[in-house]
Scaffold this motif. Structure first.
Motif, PDB file in Angstrom:
ATOM      1  N   ARG A   1       1.071  -1.221   0.003  1.00 23.37           N
ATOM      2  CA  ARG A   1       0.193  -0.055  -0.088  1.00 23.37           C
ATOM      3  C   ARG A   1       0.943   1.203  -0.055  1.00 23.37           C
ATOM      4  NH1 ARG A   1      -4.823  -1.648   4.042  1.00 23.37           N
ATOM      5  NH2 ARG A   1      -5.194  -3.588   3.265  1.00 23.37           N
ATOM      6  N   ARG A   2       0.930   1.955  -1.117  1.00 24.21           N
ATOM      7  CA  ARG A   2       2.138   3.099  -1.425  1.00 24.21           C
ATOM      8  C   ARG A   2       1.040   4.125  -1.897  1.00 24.21           C
ATOM      9  NH1 ARG A   2       4.501   3.715  -5.990  1.00 24.21           N
ATOM     10  NH2 ARG A   2       4.404   2.157  -7.385  1.00 24.21           N
ATOM     11  N   ASN A   3       0.093   4.222  -2.540  1.00 26.68           N
ATOM     12  CA  ASN A   3      -0.596   5.157  -3.193  1.00 26.68           C
ATOM     13  C   ASN A   3      -1.437   5.960  -2.194  1.00 26.68           C
ATOM     14  OD1 ASN A   3       0.142   3.159  -4.877  1.00 26.68           O
ATOM     15  ND2 ASN A   3      -1.552   3.291  -6.140  1.00 26.68           N
ATOM     16  N   LYS A   4      -1.430   7.247  -2.506  1.00 26.59           N
ATOM     17  CA  LYS A   4      -2.545   7.838  -1.636  1.00 26.59           C
ATOM     18  C   LYS A   4      -3.691   8.327  -2.223  1.00 26.59           C
ATOM     19  CE  LYS A   4       0.496  11.601  -0.478  1.00 26.59           C
ATOM     20  NZ  LYS A   4       1.135  12.683  -0.056  1.00 26.59           N
ATOM     21  N   THR A   5      -4.663   7.949  -1.608  1.00 27.70           N
ATOM     22  CA  THR A   5      -6.344   8.199  -2.194  1.00 27.70           C
ATOM     23  C   THR A   5      -6.495   9.734  -1.552  1.00 27.70           C
ATOM     24  OG1 THR A   5      -7.020   7.261  -0.373  1.00 27.70           O
ATOM     25  CG2 THR A   5      -7.038   5.786  -2.288  1.00 27.70           C
ATOM     26  N   HIS A   6      -6.188  10.141  -0.351  1.00 27.79           N
ATOM     27  CA  HIS A   6      -6.517  11.449  -0.010  1.00 27.79           C
ATOM     28  C   HIS A   6      -5.321  12.390   0.185  1.00 27.79           C
ATOM     29  CE1 HIS A   6      -9.980   8.905   1.244  1.00 27.79           C
ATOM     30  NE2 HIS A   6     -10.823  10.066   0.787  1.00 27.79           N
ATOM     31  N   THR A   7      -5.683  13.627  -0.133  1.00 23.75           N
ATOM     32  CA  THR A   7      -4.355  14.575   0.176  1.00 23.75           C
ATOM     33  C   THR A   7      -5.369  15.710   0.778  1.00 23.75           C
ATOM     34  OG1 THR A   7      -2.862  16.048  -1.080  1.00 23.75           O
ATOM     35  CG2 THR A   7      -4.929  15.928  -2.159  1.00 23.75           C
ATOM     36  N   LEU A   8      -4.371  16.809   1.129  1.00 27.83           N
ATOM     37  CA  LEU A   8      -4.803  17.695   1.827  1.00 27.83           C
ATOM     38  C   LEU A   8      -6.001  18.892   1.161  1.00 27.83           C
ATOM     39  CD1 LEU A   8      -1.595  19.416   3.165  1.00 27.83           C
ATOM     40  CD2 LEU A   8      -3.130  17.907   4.375  1.00 27.83           C
TER      41      LEU A   8
ATOM     42  N   SER B   1      -8.251  14.905   3.417  1.00 24.17           N
ATOM     43  CA  SER B   1      -9.505  13.992   3.251  1.00 24.17           C
ATOM     44  C   SER B   1      -9.892  14.535   1.925  1.00 24.17           C
ATOM     45  CB  SER B   1     -10.607  14.674   4.126  1.00 24.17           C
ATOM     46  OG  SER B   1     -10.235  15.033   5.482  1.00 24.17           O
ATOM     47  N   TYR B   2      -9.281  15.121   1.136  1.00 22.46           N
ATOM     48  CA  TYR B   2      -9.530  15.387  -0.396  1.00 22.46           C
ATOM     49  C   TYR B   2      -9.380  14.097  -1.077  1.00 22.46           C
ATOM     50  CZ  TYR B   2     -10.041  18.038  -4.618  1.00 22.46           C
ATOM     51  OH  TYR B   2     -10.568  18.341  -5.718  1.00 22.46           O
ATOM     52  N   HIS B   3     -10.174  13.422  -1.807  1.00 16.47           N
ATOM     53  CA  HIS B   3      -9.925  12.340  -2.764  1.00 16.47           C
ATOM     54  C   HIS B   3      -9.372  12.836  -3.954  1.00 16.47           C
ATOM     55  CE1 HIS B   3     -10.722   8.759  -4.411  1.00 16.47           C
ATOM     56  NE2 HIS B   3     -10.919   7.892  -3.371  1.00 16.47           N
ATOM     57  N   ILE B   4      -8.346  12.298  -4.410  1.00 13.57           N
ATOM     58  CA  ILE B   4      -7.745  12.657  -5.546  1.00 13.57           C
ATOM     59  C   ILE B   4      -8.733  12.473  -6.902  1.00 13.57           C
ATOM     60  CG2 ILE B   4      -5.765  12.651  -6.765  1.00 13.57           C
ATOM     61  CD1 ILE B   4      -4.054  12.063  -4.177  1.00 13.57           C
ATOM     62  N   GLN B   5      -8.833  10.962  -6.804  1.00 15.34           N
ATOM     63  CA  GLN B   5      -9.544  10.658  -8.125  1.00 15.34           C
ATOM     64  C   GLN B   5     -10.992  11.277  -8.241  1.00 15.34           C
ATOM     65  OE1 GLN B   5      -9.398   6.397  -7.910  1.00 15.34           O
ATOM     66  NE2 GLN B   5      -7.651   6.304  -9.521  1.00 15.34           N
ATOM     67  N   LYS B   6     -11.622  11.321  -6.886  1.00 15.56           N
ATOM     68  CA  LYS B   6     -13.212  11.606  -6.949  1.00 15.56           C
ATOM     69  C   LYS B   6     -13.372  13.407  -7.074  1.00 15.56           C
ATOM     70  CE  LYS B   6     -15.258   8.413  -4.221  1.00 15.56           C
ATOM     71  NZ  LYS B   6     -15.863   7.988  -2.848  1.00 15.56           N
ATOM     72  N   SER B   7     -12.197  14.203  -6.886  1.00 16.29           N
ATOM     73  CA  SER B   7     -11.994  15.528  -6.496  1.00 16.29           C
ATOM     74  C   SER B   7     -13.078  15.911  -5.505  1.00 16.29           C
ATOM     75  CB  SER B   7     -12.121  16.208  -8.021  1.00 16.29           C
ATOM     76  OG  SER B   7     -11.261  15.768  -8.890  1.00 16.29           O
TER      77      SER B   7
END
Length: 114
Positions: free
Chosen positions: A11-18, A26-32
């Motif tokens: 598990r090394r990918n981040k789903t959430h960023t700032l 909590s900002y979901h990168i793919q869902k924006s």
């Protein structure tokens, strides 16, 4: 490979960023979309069912942050939202004193006939 110890190393990918608005991770990168505040939606997200997260709402409510705009509103309301050089509280205070002077009736001037 199962869901246990061996798979945790992969598990090394981040789903959430700032998030820009709430600052949480909590900002979901793919869902924006932010899972905490609902950004980019105009309304701040809060959970609906009963009081499921009453304490969380208390932590995030108005008055817990900077209130960059809202903290000045009571003072501006007192000054009738005046702007510019003559917007201070002194002219209004002066008007209140003059108004009281006009409306008060002294008992010495009133004549009572019995």
């Amino acid at each position: 490979m199962g869901k246990g110890t061996a798979s945790f190393g992969k598990r090394r990918n981040k789903t959430h960023t700032l998030c820009r608005r709430c600052g949480g991770r909590s900002y979901h990168i793919q869902k924006s979309r932010c899972s905490a505040c609902g950004y980019p939606s105009a309304r701040i997200r809060k959970s609906q069912p009963d009081n499921w997260s009453e304490k969380a709402i208390r932590r995030k409510t108005t008055g817990t942050g900077r209130m960059k705009y809202l903290r000045h509103v009571p003072r501006r309301f007192k000054n009738n939202f005046g702007e510019g050089a003559g917007a201070g509280a002194t002219p209004r205070r002066k008007n209140v004193v003059e108004y009281r002077r006009k409306t008060t009736v002294s008992y010495s001037e009133t004549k009572v006939s019995i």
